[in-house]
Enzyme design. Structure first.
Site, PDB file in Angstrom:
ATOM      1  N   GLU A   1       6.857  20.663  17.226  1.00 60.08           N
ATOM      2  CA  GLU A   1       6.486  19.728  16.161  1.00 60.08           C
ATOM      3  C   GLU A   1       7.595  18.694  16.007  1.00 60.08           C
ATOM      4  O   GLU A   1       8.665  18.838  16.620  1.00 60.08           O
ATOM      5  CB  GLU A   1       6.256  20.484  14.841  1.00 60.08           C
ATOM      6  CG  GLU A   1       4.989  21.338  14.861  1.00 60.08           C
ATOM      7  CD  GLU A   1       4.645  21.972  13.530  1.00 60.08           C
ATOM      8  OE1 GLU A   1       5.446  21.863  12.579  1.00 60.08           O
ATOM      9  OE2 GLU A   1       3.575  22.583  13.441  1.00 60.08           O
TER      10      GLU A   1
ATOM     11  N   HIS B   1       3.325  13.781   4.619  1.00 56.01           N
ATOM     12  CA  HIS B   1       2.899  14.177   5.958  1.00 56.01           C
ATOM     13  C   HIS B   1       2.134  13.002   6.562  1.00 56.01           C
ATOM     14  O   HIS B   1       1.284  12.406   5.895  1.00 56.01           O
ATOM     15  CB  HIS B   1       2.009  15.421   5.890  1.00 56.01           C
ATOM     16  CG  HIS B   1       1.838  16.098   7.219  1.00 56.01           C
ATOM     17  ND1 HIS B   1       1.112  15.530   8.241  1.00 56.01           N
ATOM     18  CD2 HIS B   1       2.317  17.270   7.695  1.00 56.01           C
ATOM     19  CE1 HIS B   1       1.158  16.345   9.297  1.00 56.01           C
ATOM     20  NE2 HIS B   1       1.874  17.399   8.988  1.00 56.01           N
TER      21      HIS B   1
ATOM     22  N   ARG C   1       9.221  13.319  10.605  1.00 53.84           N
ATOM     23  CA  ARG C   1       8.095  12.837   9.789  1.00 53.84           C
ATOM     24  C   ARG C   1       8.382  11.548   9.045  1.00 53.84           C
ATOM     25  O   ARG C   1       7.519  10.681   8.938  1.00 53.84           O
ATOM     26  CB  ARG C   1       7.736  13.907   8.750  1.00 53.84           C
ATOM     27  CG  ARG C   1       6.927  14.991   9.366  1.00 53.84           C
ATOM     28  CD  ARG C   1       6.542  16.032   8.366  1.00 53.84           C
ATOM     29  NE  ARG C   1       5.926  17.115   9.125  1.00 53.84           N
ATOM     30  CZ  ARG C   1       5.631  18.300   8.642  1.00 53.84           C
ATOM     31  NH1 ARG C   1       5.882  18.574   7.379  1.00 53.84           N
ATOM     32  NH2 ARG C   1       5.073  19.210   9.394  1.00 53.84           N
TER      33      ARG C   1
ATOM     34  N   HIS D   1       3.249  15.885   0.559  1.00 55.26           N
ATOM     35  CA  HIS D   1       3.086  17.161   1.260  1.00 55.26           C
ATOM     36  C   HIS D   1       4.070  18.231   0.801  1.00 55.26           C
ATOM     37  O   HIS D   1       3.695  19.380   0.632  1.00 55.26           O
ATOM     38  CB  HIS D   1       3.273  16.888   2.754  1.00 55.26           C
ATOM     39  CG  HIS D   1       3.024  18.058   3.637  1.00 55.26           C
ATOM     40  ND1 HIS D   1       1.804  18.689   3.693  1.00 55.26           N
ATOM     41  CD2 HIS D   1       3.834  18.710   4.512  1.00 55.26           C
ATOM     42  CE1 HIS D   1       1.866  19.685   4.582  1.00 55.26           C
ATOM     43  NE2 HIS D   1       3.083  19.727   5.068  1.00 55.26           N
TER      44      HIS D   1
ATOM     45  N   ARG E   1      12.792  17.448   5.284  1.00 59.71           N
ATOM     46  CA  ARG E   1      12.559  18.797   5.826  1.00 59.71           C
ATOM     47  C   ARG E   1      12.099  18.736   7.279  1.00 59.71           C
ATOM     48  O   ARG E   1      11.194  17.976   7.627  1.00 59.71           O
ATOM     49  CB  ARG E   1      11.484  19.489   4.994  1.00 59.71           C
ATOM     50  CG  ARG E   1      11.048  20.825   5.561  1.00 59.71           C
ATOM     51  CD  ARG E   1       9.916  21.413   4.751  1.00 59.71           C
ATOM     52  NE  ARG E   1       8.679  20.707   4.946  1.00 59.71           N
ATOM     53  CZ  ARG E   1       7.578  21.242   5.493  1.00 59.71           C
ATOM     54  NH1 ARG E   1       7.582  22.484   5.910  1.00 59.71           N
ATOM     55  NH2 ARG E   1       6.479  20.534   5.616  1.00 59.71           N
TER      56      ARG E   1
END
Ligand SMILES: Cc1cc2nc3c(=O)[nH]c(=O)nc-3n(C[C@H](O)[C@H](O)[C@H](O)COP(=O)(O)OP(=O)(O)OC[C@H]3O[C@@H](n4cnc5c(N)ncnc54)[C@H](O)[C@@H]3O)c2cc1C
Length: 535
Positions: free
Chosen positions: A126, A242, A288, A349, A384
């Site tokens: 990811e 997100h 992200r 998110h 994060r």
């Protein structure tokens, strides 16, 4: 002035229950803590909906853990620190990455199943991870973990789980948290639960935004109640968006996991062009915050509010087998993942900030611990790393148990029962349209305190929250009313911190201060009721 408690009470007139340990919340953090306490403490776990209803249940992508052949906790550490953009606590990150594999083994022993290729764990990649590191159970990892934890928790004899109980406020006496005031909507009744120690595991606050992946339970109750009780909050300005929520007008938005990009899906603009490859060496798998910010630019240039996820080059069988939930959900909305471009847009998110804790989950209020998304222990810094949050709940809930005994022995049940507390505040009768106010908060936060912010937008948002402040003085005996009061408080905390941080870092982007300013702002923002300072 903000009232200390949302309700007036006299403890002598309310029914009381008592336990050693009170756990609030039944997601991965709360259930892990309760299971660790099993056999050691008489534990009561309260949760405001059904036990499985949690953000945890909806987690798709997986859990990041350095178990791959070419991986190591050191590499996981480096990726986490890099994503955190200068604000991670290295000690907390070290704990996360080194204790993580052990907690995953515990979970597997409890019966959780992750996808395997033969004997080996099947790993995916990811955003922000330098190699495949994400354990998963198809594209429904959260429900696989949650159902395992719930099943085992129900077998623990010293653990009582009560569903549909709303925790209104934490009780504090003589500088120590001694339990909570609770409301049972089915009985219309308030009561008190006394405990030697309290673990807050109430998850995040995505519902204060109109576009969010978070379920309706995520109204920031834990942050608001801990703030009212005088605990310190840290880094509330960092709200992670997100990049790829299915662009449909509904709340919550359906998430399309980053693992789909991990398996090769592209992002395309309104003209069909891939746009991430020019921006970051990892293209669609950039962190992200980088992807979201670029999406916002592209959407602005295209004068649309969506971009497109393209998985059409991934073999059909792989899409169906690896992403069955997403496949089915896209079909329900009329999209075929193997032939259609899927419209996506950013959605609120994950709450990076929260109740400040140390590496044992201790908050600044004695007797109160916090774990999971409600806690800010420094592992995420300003951004994060994907799939680190389930791991955080597992690791830090266990660590609370490692040091709880001393605290639990400090006070006896007789002491607790002997405490009398009263609280009276001049309340106004409830006189407000809850749904309208909730919508106003959500719209304001999305427009003025979302992916991009500025002094003008944040002051505008604060003005709106100020106009709603009267609601904090109103008398409710209704879950939606308490949630609204909590949402107002959390929204205000986010805006105040975001206004204070005059730089752009991690997920916090200030149009008026577009650069990172290490000299001025490589530090945390701590908020305490009637008190606010950088540290
Ligand atoms: C769609 C989606 C996908 C995600 N995918 C991933 C992923 O793949 N990997 C990953 O690491 N993270 C993922 N995340 C993030 C991750 O799921 C959460 O951060 C994590 O599950 C939070 O766990 P928690 O135990 O802290 O809180 P939650 O799981 O949200 O649990 C909070 C609990 O507290 C209860 N509660 C709240 N307020 C009260 C109150 N006042 N009184 C009583 N009970 C209360 C709730 O009912 C709930 O039981 C995802 C999040 C979403 C929304």
């Amino acid at each position: 002035m903000t009232p200390r408690y949302l309700v007036n009470f006299d403890s002598d007139k309310l029914e009381k229950s008592i336990c050693d340990l009170l756990v609030i919340g039944s997601g991965i953090a709360g259930l892990t803590a309760a299971l660790q306490a099993c056999g050691k403490y008489r534990t009561l776990l309260l949760t405001k909906s059904e036990v499985k209803e949690s953000t945890t249940w909806y987690a798709q992508g997986g859990v990041a853990t350095a178990v791959g052949e070419h991986d190591s906790p050191q590499l996981h550490f480096e990726d986490t620190i890099l994503a955190g953009d200068g604000l991670c606590d290295p000690q907390a990150v070290k704990i996360l990455v080194t204790e993580g594999p052990g907690r995953i083994t515990d979970l597997i022993h409890l019966g959780a199943e992750f996808d395997r290729l033969g004997e080996e764990m099947r790993l995916t990649r990811e955003g922000g991870h330098s190699l495949p590191r994400i354990l998963h159970a198809g594209d429904a990892t959260g429900s696989a973990i949650e159902s395992t934890l719930v099943r085992v928790a129900k077998l623990c004899s010293g653990l009582q789980i009560k569903e549909h109980v709303f925790v209104v406020d934490l009780l504090d006496f003589d500088g120590r948290c001694i339990g909570a005031i609770i409301f049972e909507p089915s009985l219309g009744r308030f009561s008190i639960c006394l405990a030697k120690a309290v673990i807050l595991a109430t998850g995040g606050a995505g519902q204060i935004y109109s576009v969010t992946t978070n379920p309706p339970i995520s109204t920031g109750d834990g942050v608001a109640m801990a703030y009212r009780a005088g605990a310190e909050m840290m880094d509330m300005e960092f709200v992670q968006f997100h990049p790829t929520a299915l662009d449909e007008a509904q709340n919550p938005r359906f998430l399309i996991t980053e693992a789909l990009r991990g398996e090769g899906a592209y992002l395309r603009d309104c003209k069909g062009n891939r746009f991430m490859a020019q921006v970051h060496p990892e293209a669609e798998l950039a962190p992200r915050n980088v992807v979201v910010r670029e999406m916002v630019k592209v959407m602005h240039d295209c004068k649309t509010d969506r971009v497109y996820l393209d998985a059409t080059h991934i073999p059909l069988l792989k899409l169906k087998e690896r992403f069955p939930t997403i496949w089915k959900r896209c079909q329900e909305s009329g999209y075929d993942l193997s032939t259609d471009l899927i419209p996506v847009s950013p959605a609120a998110h994950f709450m990076i900030g929260g109740v400040k804790t140390d590496i044992y989950g201790r908050t600044s209020l004695s007797g109160l611990y916090a774990s999971g998304e409600v806690a800010a222990n420094g592992v995420h810094g300003a951004n994060r790393l994907a799939s680190n949050s389930l791991l955080e709940g597992l690791v830090f809930s266990k660590r609370i148990m490692d040091i709880l005994e001393e605290k639990a022995n400090e006070i006896s049940q007789e002491d607790l029962l002997g405490i009398r507390m009263t609280y009276t505040y001049p309340r106004r009768p409830k006189d407000v349209k809850i749904e309208e106010c909730r919508n106003l908060i959500q719209k304001t936060m999305m427009e003025d305190a979302g992916v991009t912010r500025s002094v003008v937008s944040l002051k505008r948002a604060l003005k709106v929250m100020d106009s709603l402040k009267d609601i904090l003085n109103m008398e409710f005996s209704l879950v939606e009313g308490f949630e609204l009061q909590n949402m107002i408080m959390v929204a205000e905390l986010i805006c105040r911190s975001a206004l204070m941080r005059e730089e752009s870092r991690g997920v916090h982007f200030r149009e008026d201060f577009p650069q990172k300013d290490d000299a001025g702002w490589k530090k945390h923002i701590i908020l305490k009721i009637n008190h606010c300072h950088p540290r």
